[in-house]
Scaffold this active site. Sequence first.
Site, mmCIF file in Angstrom:
data_model
loop_
_atom_site.group_PDB
_atom_site.id
_atom_site.type_symbol
_atom_site.label_atom_id
_atom_site.label_comp_id
_atom_site.label_asym_id
_atom_site.label_seq_id
_atom_site.Cartn_x
_atom_site.Cartn_y
_atom_site.Cartn_z
ATOM 1 N N SER A 1 -10.097 -3.700 -3.569
ATOM 2 C CA SER A 1 -11.204 -2.775 -3.732
ATOM 3 C C SER A 1 -12.529 -3.532 -3.665
ATOM 4 C CB SER A 1 -11.027 -1.996 -5.038
ATOM 5 O OG SER A 1 -11.858 -0.870 -5.084
ATOM 6 N N ASP B 1 -6.276 6.352 1.394
ATOM 7 C CA ASP B 1 -6.944 5.745 0.240
ATOM 8 C C ASP B 1 -8.164 6.587 -0.121
ATOM 9 O OD1 ASP B 1 -8.504 4.140 -1.508
ATOM 10 O OD2 ASP B 1 -7.554 2.327 -0.702
ATOM 11 N N HIS C 1 -4.603 4.119 -3.648
ATOM 12 C CA HIS C 1 -5.644 3.106 -3.535
ATOM 13 C C HIS C 1 -5.014 1.723 -3.639
ATOM 14 C CE1 HIS C 1 -9.449 1.166 -3.684
ATOM 15 N NE2 HIS C 1 -9.405 0.872 -4.964
#
Length: 520
Positions: free
Chosen positions: A234, A461, A488
């Site tokens: 991320s 995602d 995710h």
Amino acid sequence: MALIGTALSTLVLAACTSNPGAPVQETERKGPTGVVPDGLSAFYGQALTWEDCADYAKTDNDREQLGKGGLRCAHLTVPLDYAKPDGDTITIGVLRKPATAPDRRIGSLVVNPGGPGAAGLSAAARLSEVGELNERFDFVGFDPRGVGSSEPTVRCLTDQERDAERAEDDELDTSPAGVARQDAEQEEFAAKCAERTGKGAAMLANVGTVDVARDIDVLRSALGDEKLTYLGYSYGTRIGTVYAESFPRNVRAMVLDGALDPEQDAVGELVAQGEGFQKAFTDFVAWCVQRQDCSLGRDAKQAQTNFQQLIRPLGTRPVELADGRKLSYGDATTGVIQALYSEQLWEPLNTGLNEVKQNKGRILMLLADSYEERGKDGHYSTTQDAFTAVRCVDDPRVTDPNVVLEAQRRYKAAAPFLDDGNPPTASLDACAYWPVPNTGEPHLPRVEGIPPILVVSTTGDPATPYEAGVNLARALGGGLLTYEATQHTAFLQGVACVDDAGSAYLTDLVLPEEGKRCSG
């Protein structure tokens, strides 16, 4: 939830653990290793004193995991301001689980779970137990500057203030007076951050990703690694990108999973994320309507309206909970968003929405508390404070009300399931009042000399949309591994195809074949 200057993030929640049978402390000097920037030799060559991890645990989840063996923790000393290496210093919390096959050890694998502002010790501890990479690598986690066990920490709100903020639903008041009140609260929040954070505005000026990347290079040297092997999830992909641009010849390998587009500004990122969560919500609906107990009915076309009719009333009539708190509209939507990060949370999401029909809110509040990192004792981690602090210096601030108004319009259009029924407003966020200037901005990274890196991007995602990964792989001249799912991030999460490809790359420096795709 603020719409400018913030982005929803994944928070890898695991624990710092320790080996109760190991010596109390062990000092180890391996650096300096590799190129040392001028004036930083003392930092690059410092000895790390490894000790039990108990004092490094800052969350309930950390403390629950401390019985596990094999983990040691230390503090890395770095300059507060790299432009003033002879000035104030701060410390970075570090965890290491040594390679279990030392005769086949390659080096350290430095892990960052994202955020920005997510603590990394527990993430490395958890991930070291997945697959066989820990045979070949020391798993190393670090709490970025201002976060977790690093000192000082960024701190803005007390636990009581955070509870009150979550309960108020101020953003639903779109009247001129309501907008003025929101702006005043954001300005006050920024002032509290400067007042309550150790070293004050000087710390806030140096918590950005540029500085975190420099900390990682100091860590690399202190660990004795000539080159960095890195795994970033991320927002951790932005850290990896900035490191690659700052130290391209110090990179051995990188897996960047759940990427941020390096050229996308805050508004573009916000809108793309809204589109991602809308898609995830649509996927949840498709799953839900097949069930007899679907909280949103059996008609997919009606589900979004049913959702809004169920959640919007919480703005004026929150659900009272057994602990005395109330499930607000904001907490309900935060809980929903938390559940949309992974298909594994769809079951509790459906149950939680059915609870709201019965004037109950326990499950949605649990999901919201998980996102907000509120412990069972009512104590919050400082992740959300650090999240704001990092974003406010990583990107140019947005102070033009017209830009904010247009951003909110675009977001409502991109994620209509989250439309609260009120018109968009031009209320600013805390970054508009931040006491220090930004130190970063979106741009195409310059990474001449970097070896091939691997970007993992998931088609569904919600938080970091697939195209962002495509764009990052192109910008870095790296390889792209596509995972077809709604969640995710993917690497080291039990998907054999993804785990095998990523592990082979980290171990043997061989990228997957071009165009490789995996599915669950």
